[in-house]
Scaffold this active site. Sequence first.
Site, PDB file in Angstrom:
ATOM      1  N   ASP A  73       0.914  -1.036  -0.140  1.00  0.00           N
ATOM      2  CA  ASP A  73      -0.037  -0.204   0.080  1.00  0.00           C
ATOM      3  C   ASP A  73       0.909   1.242  -0.142  1.00  0.00           C
ATOM      4  O   ASP A  73       0.396   2.341   0.620  1.00  0.00           O
ATOM      5  CB  ASP A  73      -1.036   0.025   1.128  1.00  0.00           C
ATOM      6  N   GLY A  88       1.591   2.874  -2.679  1.00  0.00           N
ATOM      7  CA  GLY A  88       1.220   3.903  -3.643  1.00  0.00           C
ATOM      8  C   GLY A  88       1.922   3.436  -4.911  1.00  0.00           C
ATOM      9  O   GLY A  88       2.096   4.211  -5.894  1.00  0.00           O
ATOM     10  N   ALA A  97      -4.188  -8.388  -3.056  1.00  0.00           N
ATOM     11  CA  ALA A  97      -4.002  -6.974  -2.577  1.00  0.00           C
ATOM     12  C   ALA A  97      -4.511  -6.091  -3.939  1.00  0.00           C
ATOM     13  O   ALA A  97      -4.860  -6.765  -4.821  1.00  0.00           O
ATOM     14  CB  ALA A  97      -2.560  -6.761  -2.521  1.00  0.00           C
ATOM     15  N   HIS A 120      -4.391  -2.247  -5.939  1.00  0.00           N
ATOM     16  CA  HIS A 120      -4.040  -1.016  -6.571  1.00  0.00           C
ATOM     17  C   HIS A 120      -5.155  -0.038  -6.606  1.00  0.00           C
ATOM     18  O   HIS A 120      -5.909  -0.320  -7.353  1.00  0.00           O
ATOM     19  CB  HIS A 120      -3.063  -0.916  -7.644  1.00  0.00           C
ATOM     20  N   THR A 158      -8.976  -4.302  -1.324  1.00  0.00           N
ATOM     21  CA  THR A 158      -9.630  -5.081  -1.652  1.00  0.00           C
ATOM     22  C   THR A 158     -10.609  -5.603  -0.342  1.00  0.00           C
ATOM     23  O   THR A 158     -11.825  -6.181  -0.914  1.00  0.00           O
ATOM     24  CB  THR A 158      -8.772  -6.711  -1.791  1.00  0.00           C
ATOM     25  N   GLY A 171     -11.559  -3.591   2.358  1.00  0.00           N
ATOM     26  CA  GLY A 171     -12.029  -2.532   3.279  1.00  0.00           C
ATOM     27  C   GLY A 171     -11.713  -2.580   4.606  1.00  0.00           C
ATOM     28  O   GLY A 171     -12.084  -1.531   5.312  1.00  0.00           O
TER      29      GLY A 171
HETATM   30  P1  GDP Z   1      -0.462   0.255  -3.766  1.00  0.00           P
HETATM   31  O1  GDP Z   1      -0.864  -1.266  -3.228  1.00  0.00           O
HETATM   32  O2  GDP Z   1       1.056   0.197  -3.534  1.00  0.00           O
HETATM   33  O3  GDP Z   1      -0.585   0.606  -5.170  1.00  0.00           O
HETATM   34  O4  GDP Z   1      -1.061   1.158  -2.826  1.00  0.00           O
HETATM   35  P2  GDP Z   1      -2.599   1.371  -2.646  1.00  0.00           P
HETATM   36  O5  GDP Z   1      -3.210   1.865  -4.032  1.00  0.00           O
HETATM   37  O6  GDP Z   1      -3.336   0.427  -1.754  1.00  0.00           O
HETATM   38  O7  GDP Z   1      -2.514   2.644  -1.632  1.00  0.00           O
HETATM   39  C1  GDP Z   1      -2.382   3.950  -2.212  1.00  0.00           C
HETATM   40  C2  GDP Z   1      -3.240   4.773  -1.650  1.00  0.00           C
HETATM   41  O8  GDP Z   1      -2.979   5.977  -2.005  1.00  0.00           O
HETATM   42  C3  GDP Z   1      -4.417   4.820  -2.962  1.00  0.00           C
HETATM   43  O9  GDP Z   1      -5.736   5.271  -2.482  1.00  0.00           O
HETATM   44  C4  GDP Z   1      -3.903   5.987  -3.965  1.00  0.00           C
HETATM   45  O10 GDP Z   1      -4.762   6.816  -4.661  1.00  0.00           O
HETATM   46  C5  GDP Z   1      -3.493   6.892  -2.655  1.00  0.00           C
HETATM   47  N1  GDP Z   1      -1.833   7.783  -2.982  1.00  0.00           N
HETATM   48  C6  GDP Z   1      -0.985   7.425  -3.824  1.00  0.00           C
HETATM   49  N2  GDP Z   1      -0.098   8.250  -3.745  1.00  0.00           N
HETATM   50  C7  GDP Z   1      -0.539   9.541  -3.166  1.00  0.00           C
HETATM   51  C8  GDP Z   1       0.059  10.728  -2.580  1.00  0.00           C
HETATM   52  O11 GDP Z   1       0.792  11.210  -2.972  1.00  0.00           O
HETATM   53  N3  GDP Z   1      -0.952  11.312  -1.889  1.00  0.00           N
HETATM   54  C9  GDP Z   1      -2.179  10.880  -1.438  1.00  0.00           C
HETATM   55  N4  GDP Z   1      -3.022  11.742  -0.796  1.00  0.00           N
HETATM   56  N5  GDP Z   1      -2.418   9.799  -2.021  1.00  0.00           N
HETATM   57  C10 GDP Z   1      -1.920   8.937  -2.637  1.00  0.00           C
END
Ligand code: GDP
Length: 424
Positions: A12, A14, A38, A40, A301, A303
């Site tokens: 998570d 990002g 997991a 994205h 996935t 919540g």
């Molecule tokens: P991943 O599994 O590594 O892709 O991460 P996730 O998608 O689960 O979690 C990242 C969350 O943070 C998502 O809701 C993104 O839209 C959000 N996100 C990513 N980069 C940023 C950021 O720089 N700032 C903010 N506020 N949210 C971000």
Amino acid sequence: MVTAVVGANWGDEGKGKITDMLGETSDIIVRFQGGSNAGHTIVNDYGKFALHILPSGVFYNHTTSIIGNGVALNIPDLFNEIQGIVEKGVPKPKILVSDRAQIVMPYHILFDEYEEERLAGKSFGSTKSGIAPFYSDKYAKTGIQVAELFNEEALKERLQTILVKKNVLLKNLYHKPEIELEDVWKTLREYKEMVAPYVCDVSAFLYEARKAGKNILLEGQLGSLKDPDHGIYPMVTSSSTLAGYGAIGAGIPPYEIQRIVTVVKAYSSAVGAGEFVSEIFGEEADELRRRGGDGGEYGATTGRPRRMGWFDAVASRYGCRIQGATEVALTVLDVLGYLDELPVCVGYEIDGNVTKDFPTTSMLAKAKPVYEVLPGWKEDIRGITEYDQLPENCRGYIEFIEKELGVPIKMVSNGPGRHEIIYR
Ligand code: GDP
């Protein structure tokens, strides 16, 4: 050129956003491990999407999205995800699925549920997507490859043998109904129809692509600390989350992976059970969770609310080292603008000694965080596009983290959108 985008933490971080961004200049994007356990979250011009199995590149016309052999392939999830994005107006993506990828079987999902039930309070906090039973079967040589769907006679024979074992466990360990061969067979025939248009010899495809000078992006799931070898075993995932595994899970030579973009989160979050030294609780954690990510830190996935913590330099430095990070993308920095002070975990105290090295899990259980407190910047940094424009204390935080990591932070993400990024 092959680039990997991987996580340094517990997942998570990002990665989805960074992959989506780097996807603009990539020809091919490959998922090389994990399954649909997991997710994205991606925000782009088409809307907000939670992808679980599809590579983030599916939103581009110019990319080919690949499910590599290392992935735990849930065929109905793949099928539904493709339909879901097409329904929202995304052009039908070009997708290839490795003929050597193995299939998540319906009984893998059942076994995952039953095992968590059996372990009760001692469970792993699995997402119950069948991932652990899937990889167990893969390495016990009782898994099923996509290519086998097209050789029905041999497959039926193997399945018969496999089900004998499964039914012994169902009956005697879990006290659940046994599985009928005919039911599984019917499902597999449906899977064959669903996956047939996408099946490909992926390593051969990537070999030709490299010869033609294409840009290939490997997309990792979860992060270093969830790696079964180098993470917080046994509270890990069941396939390697490391860039090195990208070579195996995609089918390319290891020396081709020259750029390893390691995504580091500006604070900590984790899902599931396991040691988490810089974890915070109570109102402090609730506030960070509420403000975190894009609309709060809840699993893409499941919540489930994520566990929260301050930035852990010990874990993140280790996470970068074990990935072989060539550069870092620091994400969700904008979230921290509300804090007066930012504690950063710079050491672990174990039995009275302070270490900066990330220990094995058994030692980790004894570790207490040693914090250094940095001043906050108390400002909304979203919308800023130049590094120099960031508040001084914000740059101070970034540069402190960079020094701790020992890897250049080349990108700073200050918002969930694709273009909310500051290059250094
Ligand atoms: P991943 O599994 O590594 O892709 O991460 P996730 O998608 O689960 O979690 C990242 C969350 O943070 C998502 O809701 C993104 O839209 C959000 N996100 C990513 N980069 C940023 C950021 O720089 N700032 C903010 N506020 N949210 C971000």
